[in-house]
Design a protein around this motif. Structure first.
Motif, PDB file in Angstrom:
ATOM      1  N   GLY A 229     119.309  24.704  16.173  1.00 27.75           N
ATOM      2  CA  GLY A 229     118.055  24.026  15.860  1.00 27.75           C
ATOM      3  C   GLY A 229     118.236  22.880  14.902  1.00 27.75           C
ATOM      4  O   GLY A 229     119.312  22.283  14.802  1.00 27.75           O
ATOM      5  N   ASP A 230     117.146  22.588  14.160  1.00 28.49           N
ATOM      6  CA  ASP A 230     117.126  21.475  13.217  1.00 28.49           C
ATOM      7  C   ASP A 230     117.486  21.897  11.794  1.00 28.49           C
ATOM      8  O   ASP A 230     117.627  21.048  10.916  1.00 28.49           O
ATOM      9  CB  ASP A 230     115.722  20.855  13.169  1.00 28.49           C
ATOM     10  CG  ASP A 230     115.235  20.347  14.508  1.00 28.49           C
ATOM     11  OD1 ASP A 230     115.964  20.496  15.507  1.00 28.49           O
ATOM     12  OD2 ASP A 230     114.110  19.802  14.559  1.00 28.49           O
ATOM     13  N   PHE A 231     117.613  23.156  11.552  1.00 26.38           N
ATOM     14  CA  PHE A 231     117.659  23.724  10.207  1.00 26.38           C
ATOM     15  C   PHE A 231     118.900  23.318   9.410  1.00 26.38           C
ATOM     16  O   PHE A 231     119.927  22.918   9.962  1.00 26.38           O
ATOM     17  CB  PHE A 231     117.573  25.252  10.289  1.00 26.38           C
ATOM     18  CG  PHE A 231     118.575  25.873  11.229  1.00 26.38           C
ATOM     19  CD1 PHE A 231     119.894  26.093  10.849  1.00 26.38           C
ATOM     20  CD2 PHE A 231     118.194  26.248  12.516  1.00 26.38           C
ATOM     21  CE1 PHE A 231     120.811  26.660  11.710  1.00 26.38           C
ATOM     22  CE2 PHE A 231     119.109  26.814  13.391  1.00 26.38           C
ATOM     23  CZ  PHE A 231     120.423  27.017  12.997  1.00 26.38           C
ATOM     24  N   PHE A 232     118.769  23.476   8.078  1.00 26.20           N
ATOM     25  CA  PHE A 232     119.884  23.279   7.154  1.00 26.20           C
ATOM     26  C   PHE A 232     120.248  24.554   6.409  1.00 26.20           C
ATOM     27  O   PHE A 232     121.319  24.623   5.801  1.00 26.20           O
ATOM     28  CB  PHE A 232     119.549  22.168   6.147  1.00 26.20           C
ATOM     29  CG  PHE A 232     119.606  20.797   6.752  1.00 26.20           C
ATOM     30  CD1 PHE A 232     120.771  20.040   6.717  1.00 26.20           C
ATOM     31  CD2 PHE A 232     118.495  20.262   7.390  1.00 26.20           C
ATOM     32  CE1 PHE A 232     120.821  18.778   7.281  1.00 26.20           C
ATOM     33  CE2 PHE A 232     118.535  19.001   7.960  1.00 26.20           C
ATOM     34  CZ  PHE A 232     119.700  18.256   7.909  1.00 26.20           C
ATOM     35  N   THR A 233     119.357  25.535   6.436  1.00 29.18           N
ATOM     36  CA  THR A 233     119.669  26.831   5.836  1.00 29.18           C
ATOM     37  C   THR A 233     119.133  27.946   6.721  1.00 29.18           C
ATOM     38  O   THR A 233     118.119  27.782   7.413  1.00 29.18           O
ATOM     39  CB  THR A 233     119.065  26.993   4.429  1.00 29.18           C
ATOM     40  OG1 THR A 233     117.630  26.994   4.526  1.00 29.18           O
ATOM     41  CG2 THR A 233     119.527  25.887   3.489  1.00 29.18           C
ATOM     42  N   VAL A 234     119.812  29.077   6.697  1.00 30.96           N
ATOM     43  CA  VAL A 234     119.338  30.318   7.313  1.00 30.96           C
ATOM     44  C   VAL A 234     119.513  31.422   6.276  1.00 30.96           C
ATOM     45  O   VAL A 234     120.623  31.633   5.762  1.00 30.96           O
ATOM     46  CB  VAL A 234     120.115  30.656   8.598  1.00 30.96           C
ATOM     47  CG1 VAL A 234     119.672  32.012   9.148  1.00 30.96           C
ATOM     48  CG2 VAL A 234     119.914  29.570   9.646  1.00 30.96           C
ATOM     49  N   ASN A 235     118.417  32.063   5.946  1.00 30.47           N
ATOM     50  CA  ASN A 235     118.419  33.089   4.886  1.00 30.47           C
ATOM     51  C   ASN A 235     119.017  32.545   3.594  1.00 30.47           C
ATOM     52  O   ASN A 235     119.724  33.253   2.863  1.00 30.47           O
ATOM     53  CB  ASN A 235     119.180  34.336   5.330  1.00 30.47           C
ATOM     54  CG  ASN A 235     118.481  35.068   6.451  1.00 30.47           C
ATOM     55  OD1 ASN A 235     117.287  34.872   6.693  1.00 30.47           O
ATOM     56  ND2 ASN A 235     119.212  35.916   7.165  1.00 30.47           N
ATOM     57  N   GLY A 236     118.782  31.265   3.334  1.00 35.10           N
ATOM     58  CA  GLY A 236     119.261  30.640   2.108  1.00 35.10           C
ATOM     59  C   GLY A 236     120.689  30.165   2.153  1.00 35.10           C
ATOM     60  O   GLY A 236     121.155  29.511   1.214  1.00 35.10           O
ATOM     61  N   THR A 237     121.410  30.450   3.229  1.00 35.22           N
ATOM     62  CA  THR A 237     122.804  30.019   3.368  1.00 35.22           C
ATOM     63  C   THR A 237     122.851  28.633   3.997  1.00 35.22           C
ATOM     64  O   THR A 237     122.212  28.384   5.024  1.00 35.22           O
ATOM     65  CB  THR A 237     123.597  31.005   4.244  1.00 35.22           C
ATOM     66  OG1 THR A 237     123.604  32.281   3.620  1.00 35.22           O
ATOM     67  CG2 THR A 237     125.028  30.530   4.454  1.00 35.22           C
ATOM     68  N   GLY A 238     123.609  27.731   3.405  1.00 32.53           N
ATOM     69  CA  GLY A 238     123.731  26.390   3.951  1.00 32.53           C
ATOM     70  C   GLY A 238     124.478  26.407   5.272  1.00 32.53           C
ATOM     71  O   GLY A 238     125.648  26.807   5.325  1.00 32.53           O
ATOM     72  N   THR A 239     123.815  25.999   6.318  1.00 33.68           N
ATOM     73  CA  THR A 239     124.423  25.958   7.650  1.00 33.68           C
ATOM     74  C   THR A 239     123.534  25.099   8.538  1.00 33.68           C
ATOM     75  O   THR A 239     122.435  25.510   8.906  1.00 33.68           O
ATOM     76  CB  THR A 239     124.608  27.378   8.229  1.00 33.68           C
ATOM     77  OG1 THR A 239     125.208  27.288   9.525  1.00 33.68           O
ATOM     78  CG2 THR A 239     123.308  28.160   8.291  1.00 33.68           C
ATOM     79  N   HIS A 240     123.989  23.895   8.860  1.00 39.11           N
ATOM     80  CA  HIS A 240     123.126  22.971   9.588  1.00 39.11           C
ATOM     81  C   HIS A 240     123.264  23.121  11.092  1.00 39.11           C
ATOM     82  O   HIS A 240     124.368  23.062  11.637  1.00 39.11           O
ATOM     83  CB  HIS A 240     123.442  21.536   9.198  1.00 39.11           C
ATOM     84  CG  HIS A 240     122.698  20.524  10.027  1.00 39.11           C
ATOM     85  ND1 HIS A 240     121.318  20.553  10.150  1.00 39.11           N
ATOM     86  CD2 HIS A 240     123.130  19.486  10.799  1.00 39.11           C
ATOM     87  CE1 HIS A 240     120.944  19.569  10.948  1.00 39.11           C
ATOM     88  NE2 HIS A 240     122.026  18.923  11.358  1.00 39.11           N
ATOM     89  N   ALA A 241     122.119  23.302  11.760  1.00 40.45           N
ATOM     90  CA  ALA A 241     121.975  23.229  13.222  1.00 40.45           C
ATOM     91  C   ALA A 241     122.575  24.398  13.971  1.00 40.45           C
ATOM     92  O   ALA A 241     122.235  24.614  15.141  1.00 40.45           O
ATOM     93  CB  ALA A 241     122.543  21.917  13.760  1.00 40.45           C
ATOM     94  N   LEU A 242     123.461  25.174  13.349  1.00 39.98           N
ATOM     95  CA  LEU A 242     124.162  26.248  14.052  1.00 39.98           C
ATOM     96  C   LEU A 242     124.459  27.382  13.081  1.00 39.98           C
ATOM     97  O   LEU A 242     124.875  27.146  11.937  1.00 39.98           O
ATOM     98  CB  LEU A 242     125.471  25.704  14.635  1.00 39.98           C
ATOM     99  CG  LEU A 242     126.311  26.649  15.479  1.00 39.98           C
ATOM    100  CD1 LEU A 242     125.601  27.001  16.788  1.00 39.98           C
ATOM    101  CD2 LEU A 242     127.675  26.007  15.787  1.00 39.98           C
ATOM    102  N   ALA A 243     124.243  28.609  13.525  1.00 38.91           N
ATOM    103  CA  ALA A 243     124.559  29.782  12.699  1.00 38.91           C
ATOM    104  C   ALA A 243     124.785  30.979  13.606  1.00 38.91           C
ATOM    105  O   ALA A 243     124.215  31.072  14.696  1.00 38.91           O
ATOM    106  CB  ALA A 243     123.440  30.079  11.702  1.00 38.91           C
ATOM    107  N   VAL A 244     125.603  31.905  13.156  1.00 40.77           N
ATOM    108  CA  VAL A 244     125.798  33.180  13.839  1.00 40.77           C
ATOM    109  C   VAL A 244     125.273  34.269  12.917  1.00 40.77           C
ATOM    110  O   VAL A 244     125.599  34.302  11.723  1.00 40.77           O
ATOM    111  CB  VAL A 244     127.279  33.430  14.170  1.00 40.77           C
ATOM    112  CG1 VAL A 244     127.450  34.760  14.905  1.00 40.77           C
ATOM    113  CG2 VAL A 244     127.841  32.289  15.007  1.00 40.77           C
ATOM    114  N   VAL A 245     124.447  35.154  13.475  1.00 33.37           N
ATOM    115  CA  VAL A 245     123.834  36.199  12.668  1.00 33.37           C
ATOM    116  C   VAL A 245     124.065  37.559  13.318  1.00 33.37           C
ATOM    117  O   VAL A 245     124.375  37.659  14.517  1.00 33.37           O
ATOM    118  CB  VAL A 245     122.316  35.952  12.487  1.00 33.37           C
ATOM    119  CG1 VAL A 245     122.061  34.626  11.777  1.00 33.37           C
ATOM    120  CG2 VAL A 245     121.583  36.000  13.820  1.00 33.37           C
TER     121      VAL A 245
END
Length: 737
Positions: A229-245
């Motif tokens: 997506g467009d995001f820069f954080t997920v659950n407060g962790t810096g990670t732009h556009a891509l994350a694995v959860v």
């Protein structure tokens, strides 16, 4: 159909030989042999929408389309009447016609839309996300479940999302959603949520992003979910556009700070056993618009395709990654330079090489992106690749919103080859062929016919794409001096589709070797355009490298007299005609550019040069030779600023002049009519791969830039060498006039 491998092979009748394809330190089409594209590029008749298709999914042989539209209609020329279809329609994969399933996605105020579709692993339930408040009147909040067999909303599944749902991924028991929402069923969920697949209740999964979610996929291990997506954080962790959860808790397990540029977002995600794939869209010049392949176990990058032109959808199928985009510049991966948009690509799931598969749409409506969604459905033994989007034409024919391609029934024939014949050595006629283009076959078979015969005298195979159509050369050795022979050529694809016969070309067997040609070849030319071509399209390379050029703008051919005995010249009008090499060449460490020219122009223009584009002005250019408005010839390279050498006199006197520009370990030198004009010790120049040009390229910013970048006049005997010619060799070439 559908494979891409550089090379040629040959079958001949007795007494005939071939000059094979050779590339001088250049990169041909990026290709691979291990995987094949499954689909033809021939678009099948498909019912159309009156708006945009944002999402596709399938169950068995039924394809579901969601978007922003109110009607569907038969394909152009098809029977039947338009019917209402409110943001959703279902189709038979094999016929392209609608099924009996009808659903309306509506909202009380505003514009309803369906933005995401996904089918449960058992194929029984269709999940739809978007912005709507009811499906066939059944209340729901932008996320719905549909029983596929009965085509009815599941009343027990009615979650309430407070904003648009843009992405869905489904397992046997969980629906993962991404979008603009911040609450799900009244609970705080920042752009991503997981819901029970049976009743839509919100699960504990919490992956809170600070900006919209646009894509979601379940990793092959089933224990992780990948978010885009467009995001820069997920659950407060810096990670732009891509994350694995974590698939259960939503906790970030792999973050990607600085991995994707801030001006690029992930629009699409897909996975298979080979990997996880992103489709990116950037904002601004040269933002990342391509695709990334991640390792399915470690989630580390395996490859990155840096083509420019926003990617809207990626779909892996049988080890090939299909993408919907508007790719317009793949030069960074060694393929086509910046130019026209190409809306479909196919490449190996293991890397960046693109296969020879190029169906095409226009940009269409809305944001004018073209295709936005992909899915593959099977009916019987035939697979169908469907695409939906904003387009209104496919392969230049009317087709709005939907199209499809089958795994069988290739009917498209290759383009007609362009052919030139010449005899510069006794007992031989060389037949030069600019290879054809076929939208779903990169390897083609060429049959050469002599003197009107119906049986070919030679058969060649070679590989080509739209951005690289290499010259193939076959040499007829059954030639006597003074005998004239004619030749025609056809191209055939793997399905047996044969294009039209080329125009006939002819040549008379030489009684002796041409002394000028012999000197150029003996001195090692790796590109040699003599401009003896009969028809526009191919500037044939007389040398062994088959480094043919492409005419642009229809220059005048075979103008006589040429610069040297027996030659003919190329006429350029100074307003849009030039020649560029079909091959991309590596940065030369040492080189010589040679050409003859005649002009009376007072607006200057490029004689020869090296740039990073072909059919438009290069963005990166260097190693240029140009004429000033006053008629002086300048040789320049960009090495910490432009370093130039200039002729001692004006040369726009309507007489033939010989120019050689060299650069090597001893520096630069410029020769006119066999004599050294100037030299220096500059050995450096800009490092990039590119194309050789004659008659035009970018000259913006060069010292004493002429009024026109297009040369008006005649050129003859243009050659490029992989070394700096000595003064003695330059003088000997001039003396052969």
């Amino acid at each position: 159909m559908r494979r891409a491998v550089m090379g040629t092979s040959l079958a001949v009748a007795g007494g005939l030989v071939v000059a094979g394809v050779g590339l001088w330190t250049g990169a041909g089409p990026a290709t691979a042999t291990s995987a094949q594209v499954r689909f033809t590029a021939d678009a099948l008749p498909t019912w159309q929408t009156n708006g945009i298709v944002w999402a596709l999914a399938h169950s068995g042989s039924t394809v579901f389309a969601g978007g922003t539209f109110s009607q569907i209609r038969p394909p152009q020329g098809g029977s039947g009447a338009a019917r209402n279809a409110v943001n959703f329609a279902a189709f038979d994969a094999a016929t392209g016609a609608p099924t009996s399933c009808r659903l309306s996605f509506t909202i009380g105020s505003g514009t309803a839309t369906v933005r995401a579709l996904a089918v449960s692993p058992d194929g029984r339930t269709l999940y739809a996300g978007g912005y709507f408040s009811a499906v066939n009147g059944t209340p729901t909040g932008s996320l719905a479940a549909v029983d596929i067999a009965s085509c009815t909303p599941r009343t027990g599944f009615h979650p309430q999302m407070n904003a648009t749902v843009r992405a869905l991924a489904v397992t046997a028991d969980t629906v993962y959603a991404g979008g603009d929402f911040t609450r799900a069923n009244g609970e705080t969920r920042g752009r991503f949520a997981a819901l029970d697949a049976s009743d839509g209740s919100v699960l504990p999964f919490a992956a809170s992003a600070d900006a919209p979610g646009r894509a979601v996929t379940v990793a092959p291990d089933g224990r992780h979910v990948v978010l885009g997506g467009d995001f820069f954080t997920v659950n407060g962790t810096g990670t732009h556009a891509l994350a694995v959860v974590d698939a259960t808790s939503g906790a970030v397990t792999t973050s990607y700070p600085g991995f994707i540029a801030d001006n690029s977002v992930v629009k699409s995600l897909a996975s298979d056993s080979d990997g996880i794939y992103t489709g990116n869209e950037g904002t601004g010049h040269h933002a990342f618009d391509g695709r990334i392949g991640l390792d399915p176990a470690t989630f580390a990058q395996r490859w990155r395709d840096t083509c420019y032109g926003a990617t809207q959808s990626v779909l892996p199928y049988r080890s090939v990654l299909y993408s919907a985009s508007h790719a317009h510049d793949c030069s960074e991966v060694g393929e086509f330079p910046d130019g026209a948009r190409h809306h479909f690509l196919a490449q190996s799931t293991g890397g960046t090489s693109h296969y020879g598969w190029f169906p095409q749409t226009n940009d269409g409506l809305g944001e004018q992106i073209g295709p936005r969604a992909l899915t593959v459905a099977t009916s019987g033994s035939t697979d169908y690749l469907w695409s939906g989007g904003e387009f209104t034409t496919v392969n230049s024919a009317p087709a709005q919103g939907l199209t499809r391609f089958a795994s069988t029934g290739d009917k498209g024939a290759p383009s007609t080859p362009t052919v030139t014949a010449e005899s510069v050595r006794p007992g031989r006629i060389a037949v030069h062929v600019r290879s054809s283009f076929d939208a779903d076959d990169s390897r083609l078979t060429y049959r050469i016919y002599r003197d009107g015969a119906t049986t070919p005298v030679a058969t060649l195979t070679g590989d080509s794409t739209f951005w690289s159509r290499p010259q193939l050369t076959w040499t007829d050795t059954s030639v006597t001096a003074g005998a004239r022979h004619s030749y025609r050529v056809t191209a055939t694809d793997a399905a047996g589709n044969t294009g039209a016969l080329s125009a006939s070309v002819s040549a008379t067997g030489a009684a002796k070797a041409d002394p000028y040609v012999a000197a150029v070849l003996a001195d090692g030319a790796r590109l040699y355009w003599r401009y003896a071509d009969t028809y526009p399209g191919l500037a044939a390379d007389t040398g062994p490298a088959d480094a043919g050029g492409v005419h642009v703008g229809g220059p005048a051919l075979r103008q006589s007299p040429g610069a040297v005995p027996g030659s003919t010249a190329l006429g350029l009008n100074g307003t849009g005609q030039w020649v560029y090499s079909d091959h991309r060449f590596a940065q030369p460490a040492a080189y010589s550019m040679e050409t003859w020219f005649r002009t009376s122009t007072t607006t200057g223009g490029l004689l020869t040069g090296f740039g990073d584009n072909t059919a438009k002005a290069s963005a990166t250019y260097d190693k240029q030779v140009w004429m000033t408005n006053a008629g002086r010839v300048v040789f320049g390279v960009n090495s910490g600023g432009w370093k130039t050498l200039t002729s001692t006199a004006a040369l726009n006197d309507n007489a033939w002049h010989h120019m050689v520009a060299t650069q090597g370990s001893k520096g630069m030198a410029l020769y006119i009519d066999g004599k050294l004009q100037a030299g220096n010790t500059v050995t450096g120049s800009r490092a990039y791969s590119g194309y050789w040009h004659a008659g035009y390229d970018n000259l913006r910013g060069v010292p004493g830039a002429p009024a026109s970048y297009w040369f008006k006049g005649q050129l003859d005997e243009t050659a490029v060498y992989p070394a700096a010619l000595t003064a003695a060799k330059v003088a000997s070439h001039h003396a052969l006039r």
